[in-house]
Design an enzyme around this catalytic site. Structure first.
Site, short mmCIF file in Angstrom:
data_model
loop_
_atom_site.label_atom_id
_atom_site.label_comp_id
_atom_site.label_asym_id
_atom_site.label_seq_id
_atom_site.Cartn_x
_atom_site.Cartn_y
_atom_site.Cartn_z
N ARG A 35 0.82 -1.22 0.00
CA ARG A 35 0.00 0.00 0.00
C ARG A 35 0.85 1.27 0.00
O ARG A 35 0.51 2.27 0.63
CB ARG A 35 -0.97 0.01 1.20
N LYS B 205 -20.11 3.49 -7.39
CA LYS B 205 -19.46 2.20 -7.67
C LYS B 205 -19.16 2.02 -9.16
O LYS B 205 -19.98 2.34 -10.01
CB LYS B 205 -20.38 1.05 -7.23
N CYS C 102 -8.44 1.37 1.08
CA CYS C 102 -8.39 -0.01 0.63
C CYS C 102 -9.23 -0.87 1.55
O CYS C 102 -9.46 -0.52 2.70
CB CYS C 102 -6.95 -0.53 0.69
N GLU D 218 -20.05 -2.24 20.05
CA GLU D 218 -19.16 -2.91 19.08
C GLU D 218 -17.67 -2.64 19.30
O GLU D 218 -16.88 -2.75 18.37
CB GLU D 218 -19.56 -2.56 17.63
N HIS E 227 -21.74 11.14 8.95
CA HIS E 227 -20.53 11.34 8.16
C HIS E 227 -19.90 12.69 8.45
O HIS E 227 -18.78 12.95 8.07
CB HIS E 227 -20.86 11.25 6.66
N GLY F 195 -25.50 0.91 16.29
CA GLY F 195 -24.67 -0.19 16.78
C GLY F 195 -23.34 0.24 17.36
O GLY F 195 -23.07 0.05 18.53
N1 GLN Z 1 -23.89 -1.92 13.19
C1 GLN Z 1 -22.93 -1.29 12.35
C2 GLN Z 1 -22.39 -0.06 13.03
O1 GLN Z 1 -23.11 0.60 13.71
C3 GLN Z 1 -23.51 -0.92 11.01
C4 GLN Z 1 -22.48 -0.35 10.08
C5 GLN Z 1 -22.97 -0.15 8.66
O2 GLN Z 1 -24.12 -0.21 8.38
N2 GLN Z 1 -22.09 0.08 7.74
O3 GLN Z 1 -21.24 0.29 12.88
#
Ligand code: GLN
Ligand code: ZN
Length: 765
Positions: free
Chosen positions: A18, A123, A527, A495, A705, A443
């Site tokens: 990379r 895409k 990547c 998470e 975002h 999440g």
């Molecule tokens: N559960 C994931 C999160 O909250 C969902 C991520 C996603 O949809 N790209 O990060």
């Protein structure tokens, strides 16, 4: 004696380690100079040409600092109006289009051309590569600037490379762009073609014999008028100065085959992996002086080619075509990792089944030798290949009879909830006891520096299992405490323990392998390292239950179990080529279904199954969409629907186009779906309204975002718009997506406002 020639359509430019990514990011941070960045680019090109030195023709112009489509836009002088006044360096202007620039950022040219919006990204056909969408308007003019391509060509020629410049063809270039004023893009063709004619003449003047001109739009359904555009364009481009190799890949030509056969070019490249069935017809229809390039090595996967099988098929074709036959990978190798040799940690047997870009070119040269000099000339290589193919086919690590039996016994009832949504909703309400406009998140909570450090220490063996467990539990506890303080209704564990939503599950499933350096460019310097699904999938033990149980033990509020769905895991992996994608997907579905049921047994009342990549998997041709959606939806239902009525199933999709798939989304029958809507002003809910989507929806009100903190008033306003389209009692309040890329100091005020917005809505609606 036939003499087949070899060539390549494109090579990955990011570098085996990379290098391009790191050079770009260092330049963007101001830590290295433009000259240093240019030097890394030149080194990578040189190295990659050396890797391809055995080929008869080597692609040049496939290198780009950000994106080959954006390079084409600069070559054609088609810069968005907002960056046209830029007085600085062209490469910096290129990055301005690629990445955008905020008005506040310190920059030499802030006075003349400060802030600019980034070009839209989308895409590249059905790949995971994203390009910068060319922008058009009725007034777009083109003006050739061949400097980049000529510089690369000069470098290649100085190194003695047998250069074949690669460009995107004019019709595909128009087709994949966007008319910002909704004008007719095809009307620009007559202005565009002179730039191409001039480009081809410029290349011819540099001694170029062949130019590869990519027109992958020909594997899709052409809209009316576009076939005529092809005829016209290639008549004009056929100036006799250079030879044109028209390249199509990723799919079949179908009704476009006669069109391709009659276009005024000197050669045609066909993807003989996806369109093998069309090869004979194409050869029959092509005039007898045309070169036929066949893409016989799969440029989209990481498996070794069965060389003997290809030769059995190819030898008669070679006999018929003689030196009109060229062979190549099916498409640019941009979509595969660079070098298998780097993978010393990978299980040796699995490695013996694989081929990355460099190995694919080795395969190509073996094929050419066998065709040109007889198989005996490369017997050892063919035997080694055959042995690898045979062990893979027979391996007990690939074939698990128990999984095959489970798959054979799937019945429709497994994918069917016990009661319809309306009855389930009543039972769920009784258990969960949620207010109107319930609040939740998607999440993930911020992946802090501490989390990343603990994970990498654990990976390096510096932090033991107990230490890691303690660190992750501390993070889970932190996010539960924060959510309770915020007053959210349905909580998540955050998470912390997950590196990536697919890799995390892949690592715990049998049938998956992981590379160390198997990076593939996704866009710019980004990547991805797709896990490798190599065998029948099974789940040796529960994957998430202990974490969720721990999180639930910390609160009386409902805790959502959090899983990634089978379609998303499939679409973000390198998958098997020895069975249909649907079969791999059903295997994943059965494994995740067990996890869903274990969570339910552990007392988890709400389970979310993310399908972020469901839409991405749509085939190139609309005619094939339904077949894909049928099995994708069936796989989701198989995963989700083996639970009791009072267990609430959520799904999440972070994109904003549902119009054409709403029926499939409804057929998934999740009790609640959360989607991305904040930037589209709730307009995308129109699809749900028109379809009269029957279940609950959480339209995202917080654009995750952006670092901006959304105000309570803004979120209330968005939700009121939502309530005009969906009955208020079926609405949830949540962000667009997970919060892992954000900071806690952004998340807390944003979610405070979101919870207050829900309270206001409860009082007002
Ligand atoms: N559960 C994931 C999160 O909250 C969902 C991520 C996603 O949809 N790209 O990060
Ligand atoms: Zn998302």
């Amino acid at each position: 004696m036939t003499m087949a020639r070899t060539h390549n359509l494109g090579f990955p430019r990011i570098g085996a380690k990379r290098e391009l990514k790191f050079a770009l990011e260092s330049y963007w941070k101001g830590q290295s100079s433009r000259d240093e960045l240019q030097a890394v680019g030149a080194q990578l090109r040189q190295r990659h040409w050396q890797d391809q030195a055995g080929l008869d023709l080597v692609p040049v112009g496939d290198f780009a600092f950000y994106d080959q489509v954006l390079d084409m836009s600069f070559t054609l002088g088609n810069l968005p109006e907002r960056v046209q006044g830029f007085h600085g360096d062209a490469l910096d202007n290129y990055f301005r289009v690629a990445r955008g620039r905020s008005a506040q950022s310190a920059e030499d040219h802030a006075h003349c051309c400060g802030g600019v919006a980034a070009g839209e990204m989308t895409k590249w056909f059905d790949t995971n590569y994203h390009y910068i969408v060319p922008e058009f308007s009725a007034d777009t003019e083109f003006k050739l600037d061949a400097s980049r391509l000529l510089a690369q060509l000069a470098q290649a020629q100085a190194l003695g490379v047998q250069a074949k410049p690669v460009i995107i063809g004019p019709v595909t270039y128009l087709a994949i762009g966007k008319a910002k004023d909704h004008s007719d893009k095809l009307a620009l063709l007559h202005r565009l073609l002179p730039a191409y004619v001039e480009l081809l003449a410029t290349l011819a003047a540099q001694g170029v014999e062949w130019v590869q001109i990519d027109e992958p739009i020909l594997v899709t359904e052409l809209e009316p008028g576009w076939a005529t555009a092809f005829d016209k364009a290639y008549q004009i481009l056929n100036t006799g100065k250079v030879k044109l190799l028209l390249a199509m890949y990723f799919g079949q030509l179908q009704s476009n085959l006669p069109l391709v056969a009659r276009l005024a070019v000197q050669g045609v490249h066909l993807d003989a992996i996806n369109a093998r069935a069309e090869v004979a017809a194409l050869i029959d229809q092509l005039p007898a002086d045309r070169v036929v390039s066949l893409g016989v090595i799969n440029g989209r996967n990481i498996w070794k080619t069965d060389l003997n099988a290809v030769l059995d098929w190819l030898a008669p074709i070679a006999g018929r075509l003689g030196d009109r036959l060229w062979i190549a990978p099916s498409c640019s190798l941009l979509h595969v990792p660079v070098d298998l040799e780097s993978e010393q940690a990978l299980d040796a047997e699995i490695r013996s089944w694989l081929a990355f870009a460099r190995q694919k070119l080795d395969e190509l040269s073996v094929l050419a030798s066998a065709l040109n000099h007889g198989r005996a000339a490369v017997q050892a290589a063919l035997d080694a290949n055959q042995a690898a193919i045979a062990t893979r086919r027979a391996s007990p690590r690939v074939n698990n009879p128990a999984v095959k039996a489970a798959l054979a016994s799937i019945t429709a009832s497994l994918g069917q909830r016990k009661s319809p949504y309306a009855a389930r909703a009543l039972k769920q309400a009784a258990v969960l006891n949620l207010p109107k406009f319930p609040t939740t998140t998607i999440g993930s909570f911020p992946q802090t520096a501490e989390i990343r450090q603990a994970r990498s220490q654990h990976k390096r063996g510096e932090l033991g299992a107990t230490g890691y467990l303690t660190a992750m539990r501390a993070e889970i506890e932190r996010s539960v405490r924060e959510q309770e303080a915020l007053g959210l209704d349905v909580l998540v564990h955050g998470e912390a323990e997950r590196n990536d939503m697919v890799e995390y599950f892949g690592e715990q499933l049998d049938g998956y392998a992981f590379s160390q350096f198997g990076w593939v460019q996704s866009y710019g310097s980004r990547c991805v390292k797709p896990p490798i699904l190599f065998g029948d999938i099974s789940r040796p033990k529960a994957m998430t239950v202990e974490w969720i149980k721990y999180a639930q033990s910390l609160t009386r509020k409902p805790m959502k179990g959090m899983l990634t769905g089978p379609v998303t895991i499939l679409n973000w992996s390198f998958v098997r080529d020895d069975q249909p994608r649907s079969v791999s997907c059903y295997q994943l579905a059965l494994a995740i279904r067990q996890e869903v049921q274990d969570l339910e047994k552990a007392g988890v009342r709400v389970i979310q199954i993310d399908e972020a990549a469901l839409r991405e998997g749509l085939p190139l041709r609309k005619a094939q969409w339904q077949a894909y959606l049928d099995w994708a939806v069936a796989a989701f239902r198989l995963t989700a629907n083996g639970v009791e009525d009072d267990t609430q199933i959520h799904t999440h999709m972070c994109y904003s186009e549902f119009n054409d798939i709403i029926q499939a989304i409804a057929a998934m029958d999740a009790d609640v779906i959360t989607i991305e809507t904040s930037r589209s002003d709730m307009e995308l809910l129109d699809a749900f309204e028109h379809f009269q989507y029957p279940n609950e929806i959480g339209p995202g009100v917080y654009d995750i975002h952006s670092p901006n903190i959304p105000s309570e008033a803004h979120m209330v306003q968005l939700m009121k718009k939502a309530a005009e389209r969906v009955p208020a009692e079926r609405l949830w309040v949540n962000p667009d997506c997970g919060l892992k890329t954000r900071q806690w100091q952004e998340v807390i005020p944003a979610l405070t406002n979101m919870v207050n917005a829900a309270r206001t809505l409860r009082a007002e609606l």
